[in-house]
Design an enzyme around this catalytic site. Structure first.
Site: not given
Lengths: 96, 485
Positions: B79, B154, B178
């Site tokens: 990420k 996210s 997330s």
């Protein structure tokens, strides 16, 4: 608890937040923050007078380590992402 | 099974037997990315050359019989809020569009030491604030099962990358769901470890008392494999826990005896989608058929989780994001009148709507006159929420719940209604507020052919139990074998 934010409230919080907002943003944020604060007000249903606040879920305190010398980030690396630098320092607009 | 749909363990076995090389695996992933990421948008950057170079190095070492790390030759996606030295780390924000970290995050060091092949940086909601990646300043990740739908967020890019066949493993971060929510939407396994199980050093901070790094994988075994390489104490994160890291993979196939599964009464009135409810009840039946005891539990303060979360997370964010001042790194506005105006203009121009909204909410909740009513109140309710779990875990070993109230929503469906988007976090925020580990595993498909996840929760540091319980379910079902067409 207030449930809607006036334009003045929004501008005050924006100033504390160091955020320059457009007029449209001031209006939409006032509404959106108002609806979130209205929702959040449900916490008022709970009596928490006798409850200790909990800042961390896994409560640990006083994490010590040996005080040992270590190399830190070299200056050029620390400055490598600066918007403005003279190679020795971060440069900022004149304050005085 | 093709290279790009195989699990990490299958690929490792094939590399060890000499059937396939890391270079072939890495090339297959890179080909898949260049062929299909134009419509999925999982990656913000792909480190093609560095990945191939690392793959060849691992192949040489393997051929020469040299010692290899646990993830040797496996592509891993990160990420883009996890710092990697020399590789742009943007947090999907204009603020950090050109930020090149001068150091590696702890977990990046661990992955490199494990000989993983770092293939690219994945898309997210700006600074990990959101549930759909629609708050990314650069692109919106689509759901590999149907590109009209959101991948979740996210960590949507990491979930989509594993689901779409771009990488067998990925890392994300979970502050209020997330990792688990996008894992559920994309039909992969997503694990949020206990707060402190994995060092946050080098993870760009959003809400420091809630943030935790964790893996995405195609099955539970792979999640156990990668967790074992990233977990453990790191002196640079003082909140990382000094507890032994079990060999998660070695006990995984042992079913838990006399397992007690806690469940909560699921009500339609809470906006719960009928198909999610059905999938959850079916999952409970699977455990029942394995001889587990079903124990109804109550979490009396569960309905206050989202409200509590949306005070604490923005408050911590408003403080953490004060560091973006246009001085040390990040964006500086071209025009300003003075120092203060430089801060405000830089932040006003470079932050997106959701980030501004949360900074404003947090600043408001922490400001003079409101601190007791909002922030302090939320910290007290947070204790009540954790007490609920402590109480529940007196009588059960794990708790099973839905991950999200609905299967994936369409792109654009909730983006203009922040509160509705926040309410989608109803089942996930409690694990962050109370610090406990949670996992999302594939447990069904909707009529629209979209994955539905099951969330399992365990007490702090009981990842081993969590993974074993998840594996028990996985062995009995084939949801984890499904791949988007």
């Amino acid at each position: 608890m207030s449930v809607s934010l006036s334009q003045d409230d929004v501008l005050k919080v924006a100033s504390l937040s160091r955020l320059k907002l457009s007029e449209a943003e001031v209006n939409s944020l006032g509404q959106q923050m108002g609806s979130v604060l209205k929702y959040i007000a449900m916490l008022d249903e709970l009596n928490t007078d006798a409850i200790e606040p909990m800042a961390h879920a896994i409560e640990i305190s006083n994490v010590f380590r040996e005080d040992e010398l270590q190399t830190s980030l070299p200056r050029e690396k620390a400055l490598s992402n600066a918007p403005q630098t003279d190679g020795n320092y971060f440069l900022v607009p004149a304050i005085l | 099974m093709s290279i790009t749909s195989a699990t990490a363990s299958e690929l490792l076995a094939k590399m060890n037997s000499g059937e396939i090389s890391s270079e072939e695996i890495t090339s297959a992933c890179l080909d898949e990315i260049s062929r299909r990421d134009g419509s999925i948008n999982a990656f913000l950057s792909v480190q093609q050359e560095a990945a191939l170079e690392k793959a060849r190095e691992v192949d040489r070492k393997r051929k020469a019989g040299k010692p290899l790390g646990k993830l040797a030759g496996l592509p891993v996606a990160l990420k883009d809020n996890i710092c990697s030295e020399g590789v742009t780390t943007t947090c999907a924000s204009k603020m950090l569009e050109h930020f090149v970290p001068p150091y590696d995050a702890h977990i990046v060091e661990q992955l490199k030491a494990a000989d993983a092949v770092l293939i690219g940086k994945t898309n997210l909601d700006e600074f990990a604030m959101g549930s759909s990646t629609e708050n990314s300043a650069f692109k919106t990740t689509t759901n590999p099962w149907n590109t009209a739908y959101a991948a979740g967020g996210s960590s949507g890019g990491s979930a989509a990358a594993v689901s779409a066949g771009f990488a067998p493993l990925a890392l994300g971060s979970d502050t209020g769901g997330s990792i688990r929510q996008p894992a559920s939407f994309c039909g992969v396994v997503g694990l949020k470890p206990t707060y402190g199980r994995v060092s946050r050093y080098g993870l760009v901070a959003f809400a420091s008392s809630l943030d935790q790094i964790g893996p995405f994988a195609r099955d539970v075994t792979d999640a156990a494999l990668i967790l074992g390489t990233i977990a453990g104490k790191d002196r640079r994160d003082t909140t990382s826990l000094d507890a032994a890291v079990p060999e998660y993979t070695s006990t995984l196939e042992q079913p838990l005896k006399n397992l007690k599964v806690g469940y909560i009464e699921l009500l339609h009135e809470e906006g719960l989608h009928a198909e999610v409810k059905e999938a959850t009840l079916r999952a409970l039946d699977v455990y029942k058929s394995l001889g587990a005891e079903m124990v109804p539990i109550t979490l009396p303060h569960a309905k206050y989780c989202v409200a509590t979360y949306y005070i604490i997370a923005p408050s911590e964010a408003s403080s953490n994001l004060a560091r973006y001042d246009g001085v040390h790194y990040g964006y500086r506005a071209p025009h300003f009148e003075n120092m203060i105006d430089m801060y405000a203009a830089s932040r006003g121009e470079a932050f997106g709507d959701e980030v501004k909204r949360r900074i404003m909410l947090g600043t408001y909740a922490l400001s003079s006159g409101y601190y007791d009513a909002y922030y302090l109140k939320a910290l007290k309710v947070r204790r009540l929420i954790r007490n609920d779990f402590e109480q529940a875990f007196q009588s059960v070993d794990i708790i099973a719940t839905p991950v999200t109230p609905t299967p994936a929503f369409t792109i654009g469906e909730l983006v203009d209604d922040p509160l509705a988007m926040y309410l989608a976090d109803i089942f996930t925020t409690s694990a962050n507020l109370s610090g406990i580990p949670g996992i999302s595993i594939p447990a069904g498909m909707s009529k629209n052919n979209l994955p539905i996840g099951l969330q399992l929760l365990a007490p702090p540091l009981e990842e081993e139990r969590l993974l074993r319980a998840a594996r028990m379910f996985e062995r009995e079902t084939d949801w984890h074998l499904k791949r988007p067409v």
